[in-house]
Scaffold this active site. Structure first.
Site, PDB file in Angstrom:
ATOM      1  N   HIS A 126     -13.713  24.996   0.758  1.00 44.03           N
ATOM      2  CA  HIS A 126     -12.373  25.225   0.211  1.00 44.03           C
ATOM      3  C   HIS A 126     -11.353  24.456   1.041  1.00 44.03           C
ATOM      4  O   HIS A 126     -11.348  24.576   2.274  1.00 44.03           O
ATOM      5  CB  HIS A 126     -12.047  26.721   0.222  1.00 44.03           C
ATOM      6  CG  HIS A 126     -10.724  27.039  -0.395  1.00 44.03           C
ATOM      7  ND1 HIS A 126     -10.444  26.776  -1.726  1.00 44.03           N
ATOM      8  CD2 HIS A 126      -9.589  27.577   0.123  1.00 44.03           C
ATOM      9  CE1 HIS A 126      -9.206  27.155  -1.998  1.00 44.03           C
ATOM     10  NE2 HIS A 126      -8.668  27.637  -0.888  1.00 44.03           N
ATOM     11  N   ASP A 166     -12.319  33.023  -2.388  1.00 43.59           N
ATOM     12  CA  ASP A 166     -11.997  32.326  -1.139  1.00 43.59           C
ATOM     13  C   ASP A 166     -11.668  33.274   0.012  1.00 43.59           C
ATOM     14  O   ASP A 166     -10.936  32.923   0.932  1.00 43.59           O
ATOM     15  CB  ASP A 166     -10.845  31.325  -1.351  1.00 43.59           C
ATOM     16  CG  ASP A 166     -11.205  30.245  -2.357  1.00 43.59           C
ATOM     17  OD1 ASP A 166     -12.380  29.841  -2.380  1.00 43.59           O
ATOM     18  OD2 ASP A 166     -10.322  29.826  -3.122  1.00 43.59           O
TER      19      ASP A 166
END
Length: 213
Positions: A126, A166
């Site tokens: 990410h 995330d």
């Protein structure tokens, strides 16, 4: 004693696009950066993803599959996002992975997928620091926030995948230099170079944990 295919950990990589992060993993195989593992399948949710070509062009060639969401849903009236995720899990599990790496996979994986893969570790790259800019558009959002003075640090991470997007525990975190007034493209170039390093580092770290008590 020489490492054998049977002893090496099996990696499945999920992608959606050009596959530059995948290429970093391909290049790291059989090197000190990733000596104990090999990629056994690359799965894309886009038929045209260039990452599939990268896998097929590797030496030796890496098996590939693709499963696009909308064509899958349209093929039968009883299909849903949940059944799509179940089919993705089935394809992944058929490859008998020791670790699943999301390298630019642009779908949020459901709890159903995570339940299906069970204890197999799933990690995701990410382009933001932990707790900042979850979800899509993280590169642009973090760049804009820095330029506006809202944050003073940006970067990328590889984290464990959990049901919250995330929010899984970071495996590797890397701050990336950013400059006031520079074009987004200049920051992106440095960020992507960092991503290519940390996806290999995190994969090897988690591979080393597989089978440990």
């Amino acid at each position: 004693m020489a490492d054998t295919a049977a002893q090496r950990r099996r990696i499945v990589v999920l992608i959606s696009g050009s596959g530059t992060n995948l290429q970093a993993l391909i290049d790291a195989q059989n090197t000190p950066a990733l000596p104990n593992a090999h990629i056994v399948l690359v799965l894309s949710n886009r038929k045209a993803a260039y990452g599939l070509t990268r896998a097929q062009s590797a030496d030796p060639s890496i098996p590939t599959r693709h499963l696009a969401l909308q064509p899958y849903l349209k093929a039968a009236p009883d299909r849903t996002r949940a059944t799509y995720d179940a089919e993705v899990a089935r394809i992944v599990l058929d490859a008998r992975p020791d670790i699943i790496v999301l390298a630019g996979w642009m779908h949020v994986l459901s709890e159903g997928f995570l339940d299906a893969v069970g204890s197999i570790p799933v990690i995701n790259l990410h382009p933001a620091l932990p707790g900042a800019f979850d979800g899509t558009g993280a590169i642009e959002r973090s760049y804009e926030a820095f330029q506006k003075g809202e944050v003073d640090r940006v970067g990328a991470m590889v984290h464990r995948v959990v049901k919250e997007v995330d929010r899984g525990a970071p495996v590797v975190v890397r701050e990336v230099e950013i400059k006031k007034g520079e074009p987004l493209e200049a920051y992106e170039e440095r960020l992507h170079k960092a991503e290519w390093e940390i996806i290999v580092e995190a994969t090897q770290k988690v591979v080393g944990e597989v089978g440990q008590p």
